[in-house]
Design an enzyme around this catalytic site. Structure first.
Site, mmCIF file in Angstrom:
data_model
loop_
_atom_site.group_PDB
_atom_site.id
_atom_site.type_symbol
_atom_site.label_atom_id
_atom_site.label_comp_id
_atom_site.label_asym_id
_atom_site.label_seq_id
_atom_site.Cartn_x
_atom_site.Cartn_y
_atom_site.Cartn_z
ATOM 1 N N GLU A 49 -24.300 52.290 0.766
ATOM 2 C CA GLU A 49 -25.079 52.027 1.974
ATOM 3 C C GLU A 49 -26.088 50.909 1.713
ATOM 4 O O GLU A 49 -26.404 50.125 2.616
ATOM 5 C CB GLU A 49 -25.772 53.312 2.433
ATOM 6 C CG GLU A 49 -26.332 53.263 3.848
ATOM 7 C CD GLU A 49 -25.263 53.154 4.934
ATOM 8 O OE1 GLU A 49 -24.063 53.385 4.657
ATOM 9 O OE2 GLU A 49 -25.637 52.809 6.085
ATOM 10 N N HIS A 91 -22.714 44.575 8.980
ATOM 11 C CA HIS A 91 -22.967 45.796 8.207
ATOM 12 C C HIS A 91 -21.714 46.203 7.428
ATOM 13 O O HIS A 91 -21.769 46.402 6.206
ATOM 14 C CB HIS A 91 -23.403 46.911 9.177
ATOM 15 C CG HIS A 91 -23.650 48.241 8.535
ATOM 16 N ND1 HIS A 91 -24.909 48.685 8.206
ATOM 17 C CD2 HIS A 91 -22.801 49.231 8.157
ATOM 18 C CE1 HIS A 91 -24.823 49.877 7.649
ATOM 19 N NE2 HIS A 91 -23.550 50.240 7.620
ATOM 20 N N GLU A 92 -20.590 46.286 8.132
ATOM 21 C CA GLU A 92 -19.347 46.696 7.456
ATOM 22 C C GLU A 92 -18.911 45.656 6.432
ATOM 23 O O GLU A 92 -18.308 45.995 5.407
ATOM 24 C CB GLU A 92 -18.238 46.963 8.477
ATOM 25 C CG GLU A 92 -18.539 48.066 9.499
ATOM 26 C CD GLU A 92 -18.901 49.418 8.885
ATOM 27 O OE1 GLU A 92 -18.516 49.673 7.731
ATOM 28 O OE2 GLU A 92 -19.599 50.202 9.568
ATOM 29 N N HIS A 96 -20.436 46.534 3.184
ATOM 30 C CA HIS A 96 -19.630 47.539 2.470
ATOM 31 C C HIS A 96 -18.402 46.879 1.841
ATOM 32 O O HIS A 96 -18.044 47.149 0.697
ATOM 33 C CB HIS A 96 -19.143 48.621 3.445
ATOM 34 C CG HIS A 96 -20.174 49.643 3.831
ATOM 35 N ND1 HIS A 96 -20.834 50.410 2.906
ATOM 36 C CD2 HIS A 96 -20.648 50.037 5.045
ATOM 37 C CE1 HIS A 96 -21.670 51.247 3.536
ATOM 38 N NE2 HIS A 96 -21.577 51.034 4.837
#
Lengths: 497, 497
Positions: A293, A263-264, A267
């Protein structure tokens, strides 16, 4: 020197200062010994004051007026002026007394909130939160006057430039009508499947880290311009060309940290892919929090919780942890990573139930900012909303309206970006896979280059050149709606296997 | 608000900015991915400009004039004004063009130096170093005019406020007369001892780190206000209440990193022991580089290379690395840690030969700043000095006058503080042991509380309240001379065992 060059130089210096703040914030969360907290707070406060001083210098107004008459500027430069004017307008909108009052109210409320949450004591928090809300309303009104927006939209625009409650209402009403029935259907399908067998640990943190690094590399993360470290609350931060992500390891369960790293990484790929020529200019910044997001959720939810990715990644997990047995089968891993379970806590929610948490918060904060609901009624309204949207009975405020730090810390208008991001992710991933047939097969063999190439060209490399709407329309053929997200959910969660 | 309060507030903000710079510098050396170098350099340059702007604000002059007439101020406040005036005088002494020219010349020279050192090519460095020297001379003259000092003394004062070449000449001439003969005597004594047996490794970095942490704790390092990490060049840095040290591990030889950690811990104890009430004020700063170096060398050379300490620490080393045999005997460890060997490289030099490296550099840089020697003659003068002071024949400039970064990087006037620190350390340790009989027995059982207590009361807690001379006189009964250092060397190195 032209007025535009003056502005670009000035905002380059502001970026240099923001980059310093970014690294110091990372250090505070990852490295700082606890005895340094007060000293660090003084440094951060000073840098924020210096930054605010630079962003609100009166000569910026003169430069802007002159630069906006400059007929020689190209599209990027014009978009940069648009972004600079927006930032300058917002930052000069607030009287210093209001900024200071809000900052103090937030500090007091955050501190009280930690205790109130532990004690499930909404009444104890109420006067503090009421003060924060009151000041947020004033901030929204002051910014709204300058921007020509209602107070809530003005707050929202700090995170989602161009966003509006009217637009979000339509999207969220659509989702809210769909989700409760859909969730029940998913739960029925899920109930007909055999139970998941446990993954037997322990899973050493060092091994989890090595596996995380391996998968970050597969996704295309550039380790020459970033790091992976540990913090209590995982985040992506740092500075231009220094995009650092964090996670935290549970040696009894590797699955959360691993998916958190992916997930990170989503980003981080956005940050690492912003246009180098405008990296230190407002036009080179990420477009807003919903697009940000969308990049993490596109990687996590669309790509990495898919069957093709888990068919690639499960053997790596099995090898790393010397796992064996049916729990380590890639189909079992896919079921584990797509398990749906209505619950009380937003940050633990799955892809299907997460939007319900967000829709509730959005509706409540909008009503509170509009003064359409007394703050004292928040717990009752919260619990009603959880019952109707998710079918769960909240037992206390600790598991209810006290769970998140956003409102105590002055982050009003932020919540909707999570679910706007989820919808945006679905729409982008769908368009990407249609445009580039190599993406899905690539993901199945751990080669994200086709996907990241498409994202670089269509999202990352565009920075803030376009509005969020225009960015999405250029990339997918239309502005955001909920249909692709709903279709994705139906396909993933109702397909019987 | 009084003028003094205005000044204290202003310099508190400057400290907040310096603390930010300190952490970012630490990050650059310890954490930063290499692709971030350029972005970071921009942030650092901006923060330095902002800091220079704050330190040279004209209103400081007005505040100073008014505060200096304030009869209500106490000793600390008066000393703070004295320090503020000194800093303000020095920082306002230089025209911006000179600062910029020097900064550019240093950047170019540092870069050229890396190659020149590798190639042992003094001629290639000469034009770059000549430019740096020329600008340093101008800087020394400009500061000297404001301070009423000769150029070299003005440069020296950046590191050693109150220091002078006349004073250093006397101290160094004394040492220079003593050391060559003494070194020969030491070598004769050493030659009569049996050869040292090797310590058989490998010595895992993690074990070295754990042992270092154990000994840092014994010395009294406060881990709530600092960290131990790894960097290419060990240092002590960070910020107020966040005093971070670094080392680098060689898995084939643990002895260097371990003693290096104890050295940096000496610096860190000074920083952690500065007066909390004035931590962010100039009067709360460390007194100067010679006192700073005295604190690291007091721990390293006086306390930790002593027989009592090594009798305590050697069993810990043996246990940590599962060592056995005569090489792990504490007397053997003491001989290893007090081995003398004249060589070419300053940073590898032992306690006895180190001052010769410094005296040579000091004499040369003083002559160069005074234009009493052409820069082109530096290599020949260097090699002559090494022959007469140390009795070694330098084979090339890489092992000679090109070895240190100080001159290429504009650090003229810094070198003498190393050996002033060594002499100061001896004089302080001697006085401490006389004043506090518990110190030596404490060191022998790894209890540094008596020593650190004395240092806190006599050095650390005094910050910059006194001049270096007054500080040493109050602590030891007299200003610095070389006699205690010489006595220490005779006792440690000529005593037959």
């Amino acid at each position: 020197m032209t007025a535009y060059s003056e502005l670009a130089g000035h905002f380059g210096r502001i970026a240099a200062l923001s980059n310093a703040v970014g690294i110091l914030q990372w250090d505070s969360d990852v490295m700082m010994p606890k005895g340094a907290a007060e000293t660090r707070a003084e440094s951060m406060a000073l840098l924020h004051v210096l930054r605010h001083g630079l962003v609100t210098e009166p000569r910026i107004g003169d430069w802007l007026a002159r630069a906006e008459d400059d007929a020689t500027l190209g599209a990027w430069e014009k978009a940069n002026l648009r972004e600079i004017r927006r930032i300058w307008t917002v930052e000069t909108a607030l009287p210093a007394a209001l900024v200071e009052a809000s900052s103090k109210a937030v500090s007091a409320c955050e501190m009280r909130w930690r205790q109130a949450r532990a004690d499930s004591d909404f009444a104890g928090l109420l006067p503090f939160l009421s003060e924060v809300l009151n000041l947020q309303r004033q901030i929204g009104q002051a910014k709204g006057e300058k921007l020509g927006l209602p107070a809530y939209d003005a707050l929202l625009n700090d995170y989602e430039p161009g966003g509006s409650a009217a637009r979000i209402d339509a999207l969220f009403d659509d989702l809210a009508a769909f989700l409760p029935g859909f969730t029940r259907e998913v739960m029925e399908v899920q109930a007909r499947r055999p139970a998941l067998e446990p993954l037997e640990g322990p899973f050493p943190a060092e091994t989890q880290r090595a596996l995380g690094l391996r998968l970050m590399a597969a996704l295309g993360y550039d380790f020459e311009r970033g790091r992976l470290d540990i913090s209590t609350h995982p985040f992506c931060g740092g500075a231009d060309n220094d995009v650092r992500i964090t996670t935290r390891y549970d040696e009894g369960d590797f699955t959360k940290a691993l998916m958190g790293v992916l997930h990170e990484t989503g980003h981080a790929l956005y940050e690492q892919g912003r246009p180098q020529a405008y990296l230190n200019q407002p036009v080179g910044a990420a477009r807003g929090m919903s697009v940000h997001e969308s990049q993490s959720l596109l990687m996590e939810m669309q790509a990495c919780r898919s069957r093709p990715f888990l068919a690639f990644a499960t053997p790596l997990m099995r090898d790393a942890f010397a796992g064996s047995g049916p729990a380590w089968d890639s189909e079992a891993m896919w079921r584990r990573y797509t398990r749906v379970e209505p619950g009380f806590i937003r940050v633990d929610a799955d892809e299907v139930t997460y939007p319900a948490h967000i829709i509730l918060r959005y509706r409540l904060e909008k009503a509170l900012i509009a003064d359409a609901m007394p703050l004292a009624e928040l717990p009752a309204a919260w619990n009603e909303g959880m019952a109707s949207l998710l079918g769960v009975a909240v037992p206390n405020d600790r598991l209810g309206c006290l769970q998140d730090i956003h409102w105590p810390s002055g982050g009003w208008g932020y919540f909707p970006t999570y679910s706007l991001g989820a919808m945006t992710a679905a729409q982008l991933f769908d368009a990407a896979c249609r445009a580039e047939p190599g993406i899905l097969p690539g993901i199945g063999r751990g080669d994200f280059a086709p996907l990241v190439g498409w994202l670089r060209a269509n999202i990352h490399g565009k920075g803030s050149l376009l509005s969020t709407d225009a960015l999405l329309t250029e990339a997918t053929g239309r502005p955001l709606d909920a249909s692709v997200f709903k279709a994705h959910l139906r396909r993933r969660y109702l397909e019987e296997v």
